[in-house]
Every structure is written in C-alpha cells, then in structure tokens.
Design a protein around this motif. Structure first.
Motif, PDB file in Angstrom:
ATOM      1  N   LYS A 123      70.913 -13.342   1.429  1.00 38.86           N
ATOM      2  CA  LYS A 123      71.127 -13.210   2.873  1.00 38.86           C
ATOM      3  C   LYS A 123      72.321 -14.026   3.369  1.00 38.86           C
ATOM      4  CE  LYS A 123      66.328 -12.124   4.022  1.00 38.86           C
ATOM      5  NZ  LYS A 123      65.158 -12.459   4.878  1.00 38.86           N
ATOM      6  N   VAL A 124      73.330 -14.156   2.514  1.00 40.11           N
ATOM      7  CA  VAL A 124      74.596 -14.787   2.881  1.00 40.11           C
ATOM      8  C   VAL A 124      75.712 -13.835   2.477  1.00 40.11           C
ATOM      9  CG1 VAL A 124      76.160 -16.732   2.484  1.00 40.11           C
ATOM     10  CG2 VAL A 124      73.696 -17.122   2.622  1.00 40.11           C
ATOM     11  N   ASP A 125      76.661 -13.595   3.384  1.00 40.20           N
ATOM     12  CA  ASP A 125      77.798 -12.721   3.104  1.00 40.20           C
ATOM     13  C   ASP A 125      78.987 -13.559   2.644  1.00 40.20           C
ATOM     14  OD1 ASP A 125      76.279 -10.570   3.926  1.00 40.20           O
ATOM     15  OD2 ASP A 125      77.072 -10.578   5.979  1.00 40.20           O
ATOM     16  N   PRO A 161      74.936 -15.399   7.751  1.00 37.39           N
ATOM     17  CA  PRO A 161      76.062 -16.343   7.782  1.00 37.39           C
ATOM     18  C   PRO A 161      77.111 -15.951   6.752  1.00 37.39           C
ATOM     19  CG  PRO A 161      74.154 -17.333   6.720  1.00 37.39           C
ATOM     20  CD  PRO A 161      73.687 -16.036   7.294  1.00 37.39           C
ATOM     21  N   ARG A 162      78.363 -16.292   7.034  1.00 37.55           N
ATOM     22  CA  ARG A 162      79.470 -15.896   6.170  1.00 37.55           C
ATOM     23  C   ARG A 162      80.124 -17.118   5.525  1.00 37.55           C
ATOM     24  NH1 ARG A 162      82.632 -11.268   9.800  1.00 37.55           N
ATOM     25  NH2 ARG A 162      81.098  -9.587   9.463  1.00 37.55           N
ATOM     26  N   SER A 271      65.228 -23.685   7.921  1.00 35.50           N
ATOM     27  CA  SER A 271      64.633 -25.021   7.960  1.00 35.50           C
ATOM     28  C   SER A 271      63.541 -25.145   9.013  1.00 35.50           C
ATOM     29  CB  SER A 271      65.724 -26.067   8.217  1.00 35.50           C
ATOM     30  OG  SER A 271      66.390 -25.784   9.445  1.00 35.50           O
ATOM     31  N   ASN A 272      63.474 -24.206   9.973  1.00 31.83           N
ATOM     32  CA  ASN A 272      62.428 -24.254  10.994  1.00 31.83           C
ATOM     33  C   ASN A 272      62.013 -22.833  11.358  1.00 31.83           C
ATOM     34  OD1 ASN A 272      64.272 -23.350  13.274  1.00 31.83           O
ATOM     35  ND2 ASN A 272      65.293 -25.252  12.637  1.00 31.83           N
ATOM     36  N   LEU A 273      60.934 -22.718  12.079  1.00 34.83           N
ATOM     37  CA  LEU A 273      60.373 -21.407  12.406  1.00 34.83           C
ATOM     38  C   LEU A 273      61.194 -20.661  13.443  1.00 34.83           C
ATOM     39  CD1 LEU A 273      56.579 -22.371  12.547  1.00 34.83           C
ATOM     40  CD2 LEU A 273      57.855 -21.326  10.654  1.00 34.83           C
ATOM     41  N   THR A 274      61.983 -21.364  14.226  1.00 39.00           N
ATOM     42  CA  THR A 274      62.754 -20.704  15.284  1.00 39.00           C
ATOM     43  C   THR A 274      64.041 -20.081  14.769  1.00 39.00           C
ATOM     44  OG1 THR A 274      63.881 -22.778  15.817  1.00 39.00           O
ATOM     45  CG2 THR A 274      61.821 -22.296  16.987  1.00 39.00           C
ATOM     46  N   SER A 275      64.429 -20.403  13.541  1.00 42.70           N
ATOM     47  CA  SER A 275      65.674 -19.884  12.980  1.00 42.70           C
ATOM     48  C   SER A 275      65.366 -18.898  11.863  1.00 42.70           C
ATOM     49  CB  SER A 275      66.538 -21.031  12.440  1.00 42.70           C
ATOM     50  OG  SER A 275      67.692 -20.524  11.803  1.00 42.70           O
ATOM     51  N   THR A 276      66.175 -17.859  11.798  1.00 44.69           N
ATOM     52  CA  THR A 276      66.024 -16.863  10.731  1.00 44.69           C
ATOM     53  C   THR A 276      67.159 -16.927   9.721  1.00 44.69           C
ATOM     54  OG1 THR A 276      67.199 -15.219  12.075  1.00 44.69           O
ATOM     55  CG2 THR A 276      64.788 -15.299  12.262  1.00 44.69           C
ATOM     56  N   LYS A 277      68.128 -17.804   9.948  1.00 41.18           N
ATOM     57  CA  LYS A 277      69.278 -17.897   9.061  1.00 41.18           C
ATOM     58  C   LYS A 277      68.987 -18.874   7.921  1.00 41.18           C
ATOM     59  CE  LYS A 277      72.735 -16.830  12.591  1.00 41.18           C
ATOM     60  NZ  LYS A 277      73.984 -17.285  13.258  1.00 41.18           N
ATOM     61  N   PRO A 278      69.429 -18.543   6.719  1.00 40.33           N
ATOM     62  CA  PRO A 278      69.210 -19.448   5.583  1.00 40.33           C
ATOM     63  C   PRO A 278      70.092 -20.688   5.676  1.00 40.33           C
ATOM     64  CG  PRO A 278      70.563 -17.589   4.918  1.00 40.33           C
ATOM     65  CD  PRO A 278      70.138 -17.309   6.328  1.00 40.33           C
ATOM     66  N   GLU A 279      69.673 -21.711   4.981  1.00 40.55           N
ATOM     67  CA  GLU A 279      70.435 -22.955   4.919  1.00 40.55           C
ATOM     68  C   GLU A 279      71.306 -22.954   3.666  1.00 40.55           C
ATOM     69  OE1 GLU A 279      70.511 -25.364   7.135  1.00 40.55           O
ATOM     70  OE2 GLU A 279      69.031 -24.450   8.477  1.00 40.55           O
ATOM     71  N   VAL A 280      72.551 -23.398   3.822  1.00 41.09           N
ATOM     72  CA  VAL A 280      73.508 -23.446   2.713  1.00 41.09           C
ATOM     73  C   VAL A 280      73.883 -24.896   2.462  1.00 41.09           C
ATOM     74  CG1 VAL A 280      75.773 -22.735   1.883  1.00 41.09           C
ATOM     75  CG2 VAL A 280      74.398 -21.150   3.246  1.00 41.09           C
TER      76      VAL A 280
END
Length: 434
Positions: A123-125, A161-162, A271-280
């Motif tokens: 899930k990262v471009d 995220p890119r 890192s939290n429930l409110t975010s859907t973006k992965p951590e890099v």
C-alpha cells in the motif's frame, strides 16, 4: 568496476584481480547481509555498471553477467521477491550522451526495462524517474518522455503514500550538512553543459527548479536517491510539509567510500485507528570495512616475517636461564658440612706459644687451599669460555645469514601450506553458485 574505472587494459591481471575481489565483497555482502532480511522488494538505485555508456556491446554483456552473478539474480533469487532497477549516469549517461549514442538507452531498456515507471508494494506507491534526462532541453525526446510520465502520475488519484526514487539527488544549497553517517566531505552542486544545445554533460544534483517541480507534482513522503556514493540525509520544505531525502551510499568498497552500506525500508500498518495510511521507516545498515581488513592482514604478514627474521637461532634461552638460576639458588642453600678436628691430650694440655703458632699457621694454610683451587678453576673456565667465544666468532657471517634465510623460507612454506588451502576454500565458498 571495469576498464574505465582504473584505466587498465582489458584482460590484464591487475584488472581481473580488482574485479574479482570487488565482486566477491558485494556478493558476500548481499548474500550474508541483505538476503537474511527476507525482503519482499529489492530496489537498485542505479549505476549497476561503472563505464556503461562507454562499453562495447561485448563488454557491456560481460558486465551484465557479473552483475547478475554478484546479486544471485539467476539462481539465488527468491520466488516472492520483486526486483526493480533505476537507471544511473554510469548506465546510460546524461542527456548530451543520449543524442549522440541512443543505443545505450535501448540496450539498457532491453535488459532492465523502462526508465520511468511506478509500482506499488504494501500500500505504498514507488515513483521511479530517469533523473539523467530531467534537466535536458524540453524539446528533446528523452526529456519530454520523462516529464510526460511525471505529469501523468501526478494526475493519478491515489490514497497511498508515495516514495520518489531518483538516481540523482534533489537540489540542496551548498555546504548543506548531510548528517552523522557521512564519512566524506559534502559535495556541492556542479553542472556541466555541452555546446551548442546546452545539454547536460554532468551534474551532482538536479537543478533547483526541477527539484521543486518534482516535489510539487509527485507529493512524496520520502525521497530515496543514489549517485553520491556516500550517505546523506537532508530535509526539503514543501507546502505540504517537510520531506526527508536519504541519499544511499555504495555497496562496493571500491567506490571511494570506506563504509559501504544499504538501506532497509519497512512498511507497517497504521499507527492508530484514525489513520488508514501505512507507516514507513528506514534503517541504514553498514557493511564491513574491507579496506581495514586487508590492512590488518598485511600488517600481520609483515609482523610474522619480522619475527621469523629476528628470532634467535637457539631461541631466547629463557628455560636455560631459569635452569641456571635454579641451580645457583640450590648451591647457595646447601650448607657445607664441617668435620671437627679431634683434640688430643697433648694438644689440649700444651700452652706453648710455638704450638699455638704452628696450629694457627696450619689452619690458615688449610683454609687457603680451597680458595686457591676455586680461583684456579675459574681461571680455567674463563679461558675455556674465551676459547669458545673466539671459535664462535670465527664462523662466517655469510653462512649464518644463509642459515637464517633458509629458516625463514622453511617457516613461510610451512605457514603457507597450512593457510593457503584454507584461504582458497573460504575465498570461493560463496563464489560458486549452488
């Protein structure tokens, strides 16, 4: 590493040895340090070759074979690992070179694929651009193709995220600090243009305008670059926030960097429930300092030779001296037995001065006998030692030197007979594909 690296003739022994040890180091590092992480994606940030644009087709194919052997891309590659490549200036050159020799681009794309593309992982471009063409004249074909790709990517509506992947780093002001992991001095911007069309011949960084345009259109959260051969971490300010850029060092120990390295990029869930973006996250991993290892080997070899040359023929005699010291202590500790002189009645009853004088003289004569004998023995021993010394000094110095050299040669042969087979076995252990 090829004939363009050290200006050595093709097929020479020195060039072959340098290539072998350079390739062996990278192959061992890749197999022992990178593959154990079990990566899902492997990205090469360019400069797969050294003199790629200047090599003939035969030389280029030979370099390609070495590249594949180093990184086990034929036999050691895992089935679930995806491999991606970026073009570097040592692979295809800059825009001025493309106009004169368009073949370098076609043969690169035939083996490594497109130079401008994107892919997704976890899930990262990842946006890959051919940085060597971006600062060229916009009317040129390769420059136009690269910018068309970037504009099309910017129009793609994606929530992922890119990460921008570029071989040439983005612009930064002169003398910008590179962080604590850089081992060499900071390199400032340098751009050389070809006449008369002002195409790029060389550049250390992309221009300020090109860098700002890339950040604005692609909107990355992270930039990864190469080209510099050394580590550098900077931060770019954009309207959407700060964007870090990591310039990765070389994985080779022959490219002017004593501390080769690679980077491990990890993508985790939100890192939290409110975010859907992965951590890099990124982690810089250093490889062994091969130059220091060879210096250590050489110093140990020199020390070994010196010890063999200066070591006394009969050793240092430590045990003999200890034995002599022990014998001396034993002699001093033994008490000499004394026999009492029997006293007769005549002697006991005599009070004459003559008798006393005679007994004293006799006693004195008796006590001086052993001392004179000891002096005589020491004199004989001294004469014997002097005779032995004169005999030893009469030996030929040339013969002693020859004996010492023969001893050194014999010792070196014995050491080599034990160590060379072990060295060769360990040397080729990781070289042969299994």
């Amino acid at each position: 590493m090829d004939r363009t690296s050290l200006s050595l003739p093709p097929g020479s022994f020195v060039l072959g040895a340098v290539q072998f040890y350079t390739d062996l180091y990278m192959r061992r590092s890749f197999r022992s340090s990178v593959l154990p992480f079990d990566p899902h994606v492997l990205v090469f940030l360019g400069d797969h070759f050294d003199g790629g644009p200047f090599l003939s087709d035969q030389e280029w194919q030979e370099s390609l074979r070495r590249f594949r052997h180093i990184f086990s891309l034929q036999t050691g590659r895992k089935s679930d690992m995806s491999v991606y490549y970026l073009s570097g200036n040592h692979d295809i050159g800059y825009s001025s070179f493309h106009s004169l020799y368009p073949k370098v681009i076609s043969r690169y794309e035939q083996e490594f694929g497109a130079r401008n593309y994107y892919f997704s992982a976890r899930k990262v471009d990842f946006i890959v651009v051919d940085a060597q063409t971006l600062d060229g004249p916009v009317q040129k074909k390769q420059t136009s193709l690269s910018w068309d790709f970037i504009k099309n990517v910017s129009k793609v509506d994606s929530l992922n995220p890119r990460i921008l992947l570029t071989h040439i780093p983005l612009y930064r002001p002169d003398d910008t600090p590179c962080g604590p992991y850089r081992s060499s001095s900071v390199i400032n911007q340098r751009i050389a243009y070809a006449t008369p069309d002002q195409e790029i011949k060389y550049q250390n960084y992309l221009s300020s305008e090109t860098s700002s345009k890339l950040l604005r259109l692609i909107r990355p959260i992270l930039v990864l670059s190469g080209h510099d051969h050394d580590q550098c971490t900077v931060t770019h300010s954009t309207p959407l926030g700060d964007v870090p850029e990591h310039t990765l060092g070389t994985i080779s120990w022959q490219q002017g960097n004593l501390y080769p390295s690679f980077m491990l990029l990890t993508v985790t869930g939100p890192s939290n429930l409110t975010s859907t973006k992965p951590e890099v996250s990124t982690q810089l991993c250093f490889l062994p300092m091969q130059t220091h290892i060879y210096v250590w080997y050489l110093s140990q070899f020199v020390v070994t030779l010196l010890l063999l040359v200066i070591w006394p023929t009969n050793g240092f005699g430590c045990w003999d001296r200890f034995s002599q010291c022990k014998s001396s202590v034993t002699m001093h500790l033994v008490k000499k037995a004394s026999t009492p002189v029997p006293v007769t009645k005549t002697d006991a009853g005599s009070t004459g001065r003559g008798n006393v004088t005679l007994r004293a003289a006799a006693k004195k004569h008796t006590s001086q006998g052993p001392e004179e004998s000891a002096i005589l023995n020491r004199s004989l021993n001294a004469k014997s030692d002097q005779t032995g010394k004169s005999t030893r000094l009469s030996k030929s110095k040339a013969w002693i030197l020859i004996q010492r050299l023969l001893r050194v040669v014999r010792s070196v042969v014995v050491i080599a007979a034990v160590n060379v087979p072990l060295y060769m076995m360990l040397l080729f252990k990781d070289w042969v594909d299994r």
